[in-house]
Structures are given as structure tokens and as C-alpha cells.
Design an enzyme around this catalytic site. Structure first.
Site, PDB file in Angstrom:
ATOM      1  N   TRP A 119       2.165 -26.019  -3.238  1.00 27.06           N
ATOM      2  CA  TRP A 119       0.959 -25.273  -3.592  1.00 27.06           C
ATOM      3  C   TRP A 119      -0.071 -26.136  -4.315  1.00 27.06           C
ATOM      4  O   TRP A 119      -1.111 -25.659  -4.723  1.00 27.06           O
ATOM      5  CB  TRP A 119       1.316 -24.048  -4.436  1.00 27.06           C
ATOM      6  CG  TRP A 119       2.274 -24.335  -5.551  1.00 27.06           C
ATOM      7  CD1 TRP A 119       1.971 -24.834  -6.774  1.00 27.06           C
ATOM      8  CD2 TRP A 119       3.683 -24.114  -5.530  1.00 27.06           C
ATOM      9  NE1 TRP A 119       3.103 -24.951  -7.528  1.00 27.06           N
ATOM     10  CE2 TRP A 119       4.178 -24.505  -6.800  1.00 27.06           C
ATOM     11  CE3 TRP A 119       4.586 -23.627  -4.578  1.00 27.06           C
ATOM     12  CZ2 TRP A 119       5.538 -24.438  -7.127  1.00 27.06           C
ATOM     13  CZ3 TRP A 119       5.934 -23.557  -4.920  1.00 27.06           C
ATOM     14  CH2 TRP A 119       6.391 -23.952  -6.179  1.00 27.06           C
ATOM     15  N   GLU A 152       2.096 -18.690  -8.155  1.00 29.72           N
ATOM     16  CA  GLU A 152       2.297 -18.299  -9.550  1.00 29.72           C
ATOM     17  C   GLU A 152       3.149 -17.039  -9.667  1.00 29.72           C
ATOM     18  O   GLU A 152       3.995 -16.927 -10.548  1.00 29.72           O
ATOM     19  CB  GLU A 152       0.952 -18.084 -10.250  1.00 29.72           C
ATOM     20  CG  GLU A 152       0.146 -19.368 -10.439  1.00 29.72           C
ATOM     21  CD  GLU A 152       0.907 -20.429 -11.227  1.00 29.72           C
ATOM     22  OE1 GLU A 152       1.822 -20.081 -12.001  1.00 29.72           O
ATOM     23  OE2 GLU A 152       0.583 -21.619 -11.057  1.00 29.72           O
ATOM     24  N   LEU A 207      14.837 -13.278  -3.984  1.00 29.21           N
ATOM     25  CA  LEU A 207      14.033 -13.906  -5.037  1.00 29.21           C
ATOM     26  C   LEU A 207      14.179 -13.193  -6.376  1.00 29.21           C
ATOM     27  O   LEU A 207      13.925 -13.761  -7.425  1.00 29.21           O
ATOM     28  CB  LEU A 207      12.549 -13.924  -4.636  1.00 29.21           C
ATOM     29  CG  LEU A 207      11.853 -15.271  -4.513  1.00 29.21           C
ATOM     30  CD1 LEU A 207      10.341 -15.091  -4.507  1.00 29.21           C
ATOM     31  CD2 LEU A 207      12.252 -16.229  -5.610  1.00 29.21           C
ATOM     32  N   TYR A 250      13.597  -9.783  -9.168  1.00 30.84           N
ATOM     33  CA  TYR A 250      12.449  -9.108  -9.789  1.00 30.84           C
ATOM     34  C   TYR A 250      11.530  -8.556  -8.710  1.00 30.84           C
ATOM     35  O   TYR A 250      10.389  -9.003  -8.546  1.00 30.84           O
ATOM     36  CB  TYR A 250      11.691 -10.057 -10.711  1.00 30.84           C
ATOM     37  CG  TYR A 250      12.396 -10.300 -12.024  1.00 30.84           C
ATOM     38  CD1 TYR A 250      12.798  -9.225 -12.822  1.00 30.84           C
ATOM     39  CD2 TYR A 250      12.672 -11.575 -12.479  1.00 30.84           C
ATOM     40  CE1 TYR A 250      13.456  -9.426 -14.026  1.00 30.84           C
ATOM     41  CE2 TYR A 250      13.321 -11.787 -13.685  1.00 30.84           C
ATOM     42  CZ  TYR A 250      13.704 -10.714 -14.444  1.00 30.84           C
ATOM     43  OH  TYR A 250      14.348 -10.918 -15.633  1.00 30.84           O
ATOM     44  N   TYR A 280      -0.510 -14.885 -18.476  1.00 35.03           N
ATOM     45  CA  TYR A 280      -0.225 -16.234 -17.997  1.00 35.03           C
ATOM     46  C   TYR A 280      -0.821 -16.462 -16.609  1.00 35.03           C
ATOM     47  O   TYR A 280      -1.552 -17.439 -16.368  1.00 35.03           O
ATOM     48  CB  TYR A 280       1.286 -16.522 -17.947  1.00 35.03           C
ATOM     49  CG  TYR A 280       1.558 -17.685 -17.030  1.00 35.03           C
ATOM     50  CD1 TYR A 280       1.276 -18.978 -17.454  1.00 35.03           C
ATOM     51  CD2 TYR A 280       1.971 -17.484 -15.717  1.00 35.03           C
ATOM     52  CE1 TYR A 280       1.427 -20.053 -16.597  1.00 35.03           C
ATOM     53  CE2 TYR A 280       2.125 -18.553 -14.849  1.00 35.03           C
ATOM     54  CZ  TYR A 280       1.852 -19.828 -15.296  1.00 35.03           C
ATOM     55  OH  TYR A 280       1.974 -20.884 -14.440  1.00 35.03           O
ATOM     56  N   ASP A 323       2.921 -20.502 -20.653  1.00 44.28           N
ATOM     57  CA  ASP A 323       4.180 -20.014 -20.082  1.00 44.28           C
ATOM     58  C   ASP A 323       5.332 -20.524 -20.956  1.00 44.28           C
ATOM     59  O   ASP A 323       5.102 -21.075 -22.032  1.00 44.28           O
ATOM     60  CB  ASP A 323       4.337 -20.486 -18.632  1.00 44.28           C
ATOM     61  CG  ASP A 323       4.591 -21.976 -18.569  1.00 44.28           C
ATOM     62  OD1 ASP A 323       4.252 -22.678 -19.532  1.00 44.28           O
ATOM     63  OD2 ASP A 323       5.139 -22.451 -17.560  1.00 44.28           O
ATOM     64  N   GLU A 351      -1.976 -27.747 -16.452  1.00 45.14           N
ATOM     65  CA  GLU A 351      -0.843 -27.977 -15.562  1.00 45.14           C
ATOM     66  C   GLU A 351       0.032 -29.102 -16.109  1.00 45.14           C
ATOM     67  O   GLU A 351       1.244 -29.126 -15.907  1.00 45.14           O
ATOM     68  CB  GLU A 351      -1.338 -28.303 -14.147  1.00 45.14           C
ATOM     69  CG  GLU A 351      -0.365 -27.887 -13.066  1.00 45.14           C
ATOM     70  CD  GLU A 351      -1.033 -27.686 -11.715  1.00 45.14           C
ATOM     71  OE1 GLU A 351      -2.214 -28.054 -11.558  1.00 45.14           O
ATOM     72  OE2 GLU A 351      -0.361 -27.150 -10.819  1.00 45.14           O
ATOM     73  N   CYS A 376      10.139 -32.426 -21.456  1.00 43.36           N
ATOM     74  CA  CYS A 376      10.444 -31.643 -22.653  1.00 43.36           C
ATOM     75  C   CYS A 376      11.226 -30.398 -22.253  1.00 43.36           C
ATOM     76  O   CYS A 376      10.811 -29.273 -22.483  1.00 43.36           O
ATOM     77  CB  CYS A 376       9.142 -31.266 -23.366  1.00 43.36           C
ATOM     78  SG  CYS A 376       9.364 -30.654 -25.051  1.00 43.36           S
ATOM     79  N   CYS A 414      12.892 -37.571 -24.647  1.00 43.44           N
ATOM     80  CA  CYS A 414      11.800 -37.965 -25.547  1.00 43.44           C
ATOM     81  C   CYS A 414      11.341 -39.400 -25.296  1.00 43.44           C
ATOM     82  O   CYS A 414      10.181 -39.736 -25.535  1.00 43.44           O
ATOM     83  CB  CYS A 414      12.236 -37.790 -27.000  1.00 43.44           C
ATOM     84  SG  CYS A 414      12.629 -36.073 -27.440  1.00 43.44           S
ATOM     85  N   CYS A 451       5.132 -36.267 -31.955  1.00 43.16           N
ATOM     86  CA  CYS A 451       5.861 -34.995 -31.979  1.00 43.16           C
ATOM     87  C   CYS A 451       6.597 -34.773 -33.301  1.00 43.16           C
ATOM     88  O   CYS A 451       7.419 -35.589 -33.723  1.00 43.16           O
ATOM     89  CB  CYS A 451       6.860 -34.967 -30.823  1.00 43.16           C
ATOM     90  SG  CYS A 451       7.843 -33.459 -30.757  1.00 43.16           S
TER      91      CYS A 451
END
Length: 360
Positions: free
Chosen positions: A30, A43, A86, A88, A126, A144, A189, A199, A206, A215
Site C-alpha cells: 500500500w 489502514e 482476518l 474483528y 488513528y 497508534d 509513518e 522499538c 536500541c 531516549c
DNA sequence: AAAACGGGGGA
DNA sequence: TCCCCAGTTTT
């Protein structure tokens, strides 16, 4: 402006993240074409879903429904069939509704602001920000789970993730970063990509992080303790009786109401046991549908599926019938309706012809 | 503010 | 096993 708690100038942080994304961002399907339709579709699919899983579904959807109009005109059953597995499923139902709004009420054009996008079914804070940013180039706070994790560590914010106050702080930070960036969508993004690739919750790297020298969690050597989460709710056991009525290459399926668990999907006659004996419930399920039960019902299998807050256990009865029956669906129709992964397992367990008609 | 809502891959 | 994922909607 209130102090956002950044350990370094926002400009410096933003540039580091942007550079990271330009150099190391993944080539996801995408990202090739940032049209509103494709951004929106991706999304919605990515909500609470791993990117690797969403990729296959996204590819199939854009092939089958190249434009939002194609999706809007398709029967909901087709969309849910494509969405099968998928999870939900409200996302699939809302996806279809939103497509119809865009196609039929907006002449095929998506709203180009976060506030406008927010009006579409299934589009929350979001997703609205993400589409406004990625598809329309707007400067938005795109927050998010990845972003919450990155920012909680960066700023040593120990606010519980699911608290609105925490979300508000993160949103303010994300917006400040976007405003300080050369290109807001790249920054937005980029923070997500950082959370997805570097992360990460457990195996964070790190040493490979462009923000490691700034950080706060890293400085204090407490990265693993962030973000702070609340205690999860326990799972409850739900036992279900499921009767697989079949006749050669056909099986009895019914459509669930279009809300709640597995809403709009198809299932074999089934109901929670509620403490009753499975065989007795099976007989009741058959009689309620005018089906003659064989002298003795034999349980075929037990199928267990674990959901987030529920442990589902299906007591599966396989019941061959003859003669004509209405809701009996031919095998090749079965792949054309929405089925949960749980129901696929039930069908495989109780319908001898299942292997011929169920992919996977 | 809390609960409901799927599924699977990794530690 | 437990965790947690490119969250939204309903209660």
C-alpha cells in the site's frame, strides 16, 4: 505550549525519524500508490492486525475491488467472505458501509480532512489521521500502538496505555513532531515504522535506533518496562453445541445477525450450552429446525478456539440427512460467505466434504 | 471508563 | 502460556 517532555529538540528528533524511514522503510504493497482508497483499505485492515497478515488480504481486495465503487456495489456477503479469517468482523461490515458512503453519497471521493474522514464508519482517531496524512499530505498526530510505545520510551512516560490522559499526551507529542518535520507524513509513518522494526515490544534493538542517544528509557536502561500497561482481564470459558447437518457436498448454514461476535458471518446451527448436556442441546437445535434427529447423536469432535477474552469450546455433532432441505448450501457456495476461523474448524470436524471446499 | 470485538506469531 | 499487534464502537 506546555512542556511535552521531549529529551531533545523536536526538530532533531523529527529529522532523525524521517531519515530512518527514508532509508529503512519497508516496501509495503500500500506504499506504492498512496491513493485514499488504498490507504484507507490498508489502514482498516491493519487495525489490531499484524502487517504480514494484512498484506495478503490487501492484495486480494485491491485485485477483486480495484476501486471504492467496486467494493460498494459488492454484496456484504462477498466482502465478509473476503474478510474471513482476518478477525474483528465489524471492520469488514464498516468497510462495506464506508465504501457505500464514499461511492454513492460522495461521488467516489474520500473526505480530505481528518475530521471529515472521522465520519466514515470504522474510521477512528488513528485511521482518520493516518489517511489525512498519508493520502492527503496533512500534518496530523498519527497515534497508534507503535507510536505510543516509541514515545513512552523516548519521554519516559509511565502513563498507562489505555488511559485517555496518556493518549492525549502522546497525541500532543506526535503533533509537535509532525509540525517540526520536513514532511509530516514521512515523520508520522516513520515513528510507526520505528516501532514496528526497531522499538518493538520485546526484542527491541536500541543499537539500531536513530533515537537511542536521546531516549530516556534507554538512558535509564528501563526500555523493557515501557510502555506501562494495565492488568489484563481474565478469560472466560464458553462451551457451544454445534450441529453440522450435511448431505454429501452440502451443509446447513445460517447467517448470524449483523452485530456482536462474528456478526454477519455464517455458522452451523449452534448455541451456548449454558450448563446443559451437549447431546440434549444438539437434539433441540435439530428439532427447532424441523430436522429429524437420528436415534442417537454421536459427538464427532471438540474444537477449541481462544479469543482475547474467551475460550470457545465447540461440541461438534455431525448429522447426515437426506431429502431436500432449505438452508443446505452447496459446497462451492460455502467459500462465498463469511466464515470465522472457528467455524472453519467446526466444519472440517463435522462435514466429511469440508476439505474439498474450504481453502487453507 | 470499561467492555466487546478475532486471530495468530513470537518469546 | 502470555503478550500484543497500523483501534473502533458500544455500553
Amino acid at each position: 505550549m506546555a512542556d511535552l517532555g521531549f529529551p531533545a529538540p523536536t526538530r532533531r528528533l523529527a529529522r532523525a525519524v524521517e531519515a530512518f524511514f527514508v532509508e529503512q522503510g519497508r516496501d509495503l504493497p500500500w506504499r506504492a500508490d498512496r491513493s485514499p482508497y488504498r490507504v484507507w483499505l490498508s489502514e482498516i485492515m491493519c487495525q489490531q492486525t499484524r502487517v504480514q497478515v494484512a498484506i495478503d488480504y490487501f492484495t486480494r481486495f485491491v485485485e477483486r475491488f480495484p476501486r471504492v465503487e467496486d467494493l460498494a456495489r459488492a454484496p456484504l456477503d462477498d466482502v465478509l467472505a473476503m474478510w474471513s479469517g482476518l478477525g474483528y468482523y465489524a471492520r469488514g461490515r464498516n468497510l462495506h458501509r464506508a465504501a457505500q458512503v464514499v461511492a454513492f453519497e460522495r461521488d467516489g471521493r474520500f473526505p480530505d480532512t481528518a475530521a471529515g474522514l472521522r465520519e466514515l464508519p470504522g474510521v477512528g482517531p488513528y485511521t482518520a489521521a493516518a489517511i489525512a496524512s498519508f493520502a492527503f499530505g496533512r500534518t496530523e498526530a498519527v497515534v497508534d500502538g507503535n507510536v505510543m510505545r516509541v514515545l513512552s520510551r523516548l519521554c519516559l512516560d509511565d502513563g498507562p496505555l489505555d488511559e485517555p490522559a496518556t493518549k492525549r499526551r502522546m497525541t500532543a507529542r506526535a503533533l509537535a513532531l509532525a509540525e517540526a518535520a520536513d514532511h509530516a507524513p514521512t515523520l508520522a509513518e516513520g515513528v510507526m515504522e520505528l516501532g514496528a522494526l526497531v522499538c518493538t515490544p520485546k526484542a527491541f534493538r536500541c543499537d539500531a535506533c536513530p533515537l537511542s542517544t536521546m531516549c530516556e528509557a534507554r538512558d535509564a536502561d528501563v526500555v523493557a518496562l515501557y510502555p506501562v500497561k494495565k492488568k489484563p482481564r481474565p478469560r472466560t470459558l464458553v462451551e457451544v453445541c454445534a450441529v453440522v447437518v450435511h448431505q454429501d457436498g452440502a451443509v446447513w448454514l445460517e447467517r448470524r445477525e449483523a452485530k456482536g461476535l462474528f456478526g454477519g458471518l455464517y455458522e452451523v446451527p449452534a448455541t451456548p450450552l449454558d450448563g446443559a448436556a451437549p447431546a440434549k442441546v444438539a437434539r433441540q437445535l435439530l428439532e427447532a429446525r424441523g430436522l429429524s434427529a437420528p436415534g442417537r447423536l454421536r459427538k464427532t469432535a471438540t474444537v477449541a478456539r481462544t479469543l482475547t477474552h474467551r475460550e470457545l469450546v465447540f461440541h461438534v455433532y455431525s448429522v447426515p440427512v437426506d431429502g431436500a432441505h432449505d438452508p443446505l448450501r452447496a459446497g462451492d457456495e460455502v467459500s462465498g460467505v463469511g466464515l470465522s476461523t472457528a467455524m472453519r474448524e467446526v466444519l472440517r470436524a463435522g462435514w466429511p466434504a469440508a476439505e474439498r471446499f474450504l481453502p487453507g
